[in-house]
Design an enzyme around this catalytic site. Structure first.
Site, short mmCIF file in Angstrom:
data_model
loop_
_atom_site.label_atom_id
_atom_site.label_comp_id
_atom_site.label_asym_id
_atom_site.label_seq_id
_atom_site.Cartn_x
_atom_site.Cartn_y
_atom_site.Cartn_z
N LEU A 97 1.10 -2.06 5.71
CA LEU A 97 2.14 -2.00 4.68
C LEU A 97 1.74 -2.73 3.41
CD1 LEU A 97 5.32 -2.87 6.80
CD2 LEU A 97 4.53 -0.62 6.07
N GLU A 98 0.72 -3.58 3.49
CA GLU A 98 0.42 -4.42 2.33
C GLU A 98 -0.93 -4.05 1.71
OE1 GLU A 98 2.02 -8.53 2.79
OE2 GLU A 98 2.50 -7.89 4.82
N MET A 99 -2.01 -4.64 2.16
CA MET A 99 -3.29 -4.32 1.53
C MET A 99 -4.09 -3.30 2.34
SD MET A 99 -4.02 -8.18 0.12
CE MET A 99 -5.58 -7.91 -0.70
N HIS A 151 0.83 -1.21 0.00
CA HIS A 151 0.00 0.00 0.00
C HIS A 151 0.86 1.26 0.00
CE1 HIS A 151 -3.59 2.35 0.67
NE2 HIS A 151 -2.93 3.03 1.59
#
Lengths: 347, 347
Positions: free
Chosen positions: A137-139, A95
């Site tokens: 940090l990801e989705m 993200h």
């Protein structure tokens, strides 16, 4: 063992030509003590049976970026099935272009690992799947957001009903992760030269690969990288014999110590599966090593205290190349259409 | 027309039941003056014939993030084939999470547009494909970088040789874009209810959709959105009748004026194809409108100077929903393995 051999011969179509090769190949007999060939089909998992309906839903979710905050990141973003389930990044881009802390492990054959993530903090693939979806940090989504998005689409409601029949309210975050697990359990890569060797074809490995396999067992690699996944079934300190080169095992990442707090296990990580390893650089949890030869040499010194000769490193690398199987054939799902109730992407 | 009808009947398998419906449906006869059904197969393009080998290479390139600077962005990132060739973003997210200036048009059926991009600045799909790869906001690569990446992989060399037989040095940026064009030319969505209607099935449209189609022609929508792609074949000023709502046509984007400098054409854009439009929000080059009803109402006032009644907007929207066809079935390519010569991702 005899019974197994007999069954195998029956399966392969017994032939006089084959039998002497079996009996006369001590390398094969020895390898069979350490390793098993990959099956074609997902394992029986009574806690979450792999049904076609669940796989269909799980595949749809796996490819759907709309369950991320930006609606631009999906499981497939970092576990690219055109790239052997990885993303060819040191650490993944998530993200808002943030970097994750560790190299993304492949989803291929991951169902056979004893646990998920480099530090084993997820018991299974379902537990794993829920983490990146929620990681900032990801989705960068939340459970409630995912359920809101999925509930807004009649197409998803239908897929959930089919995948979880009899449930009054099947559209749950937990069910989403169970479906992703079921899909990922089908992502297997059987048919590697090494599998064919284990199944009794003495010519499946090249002479160099045979020597590399022998070294892999002689030098001690197979003590940690064994069984079905040639790894993925134990935790070990990275650098137990010698410190790895600077940067390869950063001091900022304590590894499994953050998961298992009762014992000291700094820099302890799951020994990764080496299946398809030649196709999934960069290497190690840091992703700092791009070359498989270098990775093999580092493992020799860091884990075994051995300075492997360049020729030995090459032979082991050749053996590792024999672990490349047939990737799964994946047809892109058609994602259920959004509706006016589907929230737009958020920044 | 008679000849065409006869050929069609022959193609469909002439039947007595079908003929009266043809003859007795003035709406169909009228629609056929404006529109054509989508074919199943890509058009003949002598300048770049669509061969299976070229399509195979083009598909591989389309899905390959390694031709971007970060090696994390591919054509498929913004033209997601699970999402009708778009990305469900107002404007696309590219390299380093930068936003592009305009909403990503779909690649589906794009081969039938008179030119590519909202402002028509690319003559064809090959020219188009080269632009995002090199745009600092999108894939942020260069021609030289792309050729370096592709040349580093024997698997790509083989694909290029097969796609461009007889060329001494087939791995070129231009050939890469020609192959992407060939692949994209296969991304068609035939079989929409409206196509079946045009092909002579009077029941393919609902009564509401028939009324919507009549309105679409009566009110003047079909003056710009016509022919095979129901649009995609002309340039028009956005707001020629009335100013669109604030933000929908931002003053910062002059449109085609930046392409065609000799005449004043501020806010002139290509009328987009309306095929599958119900599946591809958000709308307009700004991506500021999420709801198709709203988009239809804005078009009525901005382009036609009409305040369409809510019931009319609904009927036109129902007709637009009949433009949703069968998306192409796409199996993920296995990307050629990188080698030690393949550069790693750049920040």
């Amino acid at each position: 063992m005899k019974h197994r051999l007999a069954a195998l011969l029956l399966a392969l179509g017994w032939s006089c030509a084959l039998l002497p090769a079996f009996a006369a190949d001590p390398l094969l007999e020895r390898a069979r003590l350490h390793f098993d060939p990959l099956p074609d089909h997902p394992p029986d998992r009574p806690a979450n049976p792999v049904t076609p309906e669940k796989v269909r839903l799980g595949k749809t979710l796996f490819f759907d970026p709309r369950i991320s905050r930006s609606q631009a990141v999906s499981c497939h973003t970092c576990h690219n099935l055109s790239l052997w389930g990885v993303d060819r990044q040191e650490t993944s881009i998530g993200h808002a272009w943030q970097r994750g802390p560790r190299n993304a492990p492949t989803v291929l054959n991951a169902v056979f690992n004893l646990a998920q993530f480099w530090d084993g903090r997820a018991r299974d693939l379902a537990e794993q799947a829920g983490v990146p979806i929620q990681s900032p940090l990801e989705m960068a989504a939340s459970k409630a957001y995912v359920v809101q998005v999925l509930s807004s689409m009649p197409g998803y409601l239908r897929l959930f009903r089919e995948a979880f029949p009899g449930e009054a309210d099947p559209v749950t975050f937990r069910n989403a992760t169970l479906a992703i697990e079921a899909f990922e359990a089908t992502l297997l890569t059987p048919g590697a030269p090494f599998d064919r060797f284990l199944q009794g074809d003495p010519d499946a490995l090249t002479p160099e690969q045979r020597k590399g396999l022998a070294l892999f067992m002689d030098k001690g690699c197979a003590a940690c990288h064994m069984s079905l996944n040639v790894g993925g079934n134990g935790y070990y300190q990275f650098g137990v014999a010698d410190a790895p080169p600077a940067g390869v095992c950063p001091s900022t990442d304590p590894g499994r110590e953050a998961v298992v707090e009762t014992i000291t296990c700094e820099f302890v990580f799951k020994a990764p599966s080496l299946r398809n390893v030649a196709m999934t650089p960069p290497y190690f949890h840091s992703g700092k090593v791009w070359d498989l030869h270098t990775a093999v040499a580092i493992m020799g010194s860091a884990q075994l205290g051995l300075r492997l000769a360049p020729g030995e490193v090459t032979l082991v690398t050749r053996f590792l190349e024999s672990l490349t199987g047939r990737p799964p054939v994946v047809t892109l799902p058609e994602l259920p259409p959004a509706t006016d109730r589907t929230p737009p992407p958020a920044p």
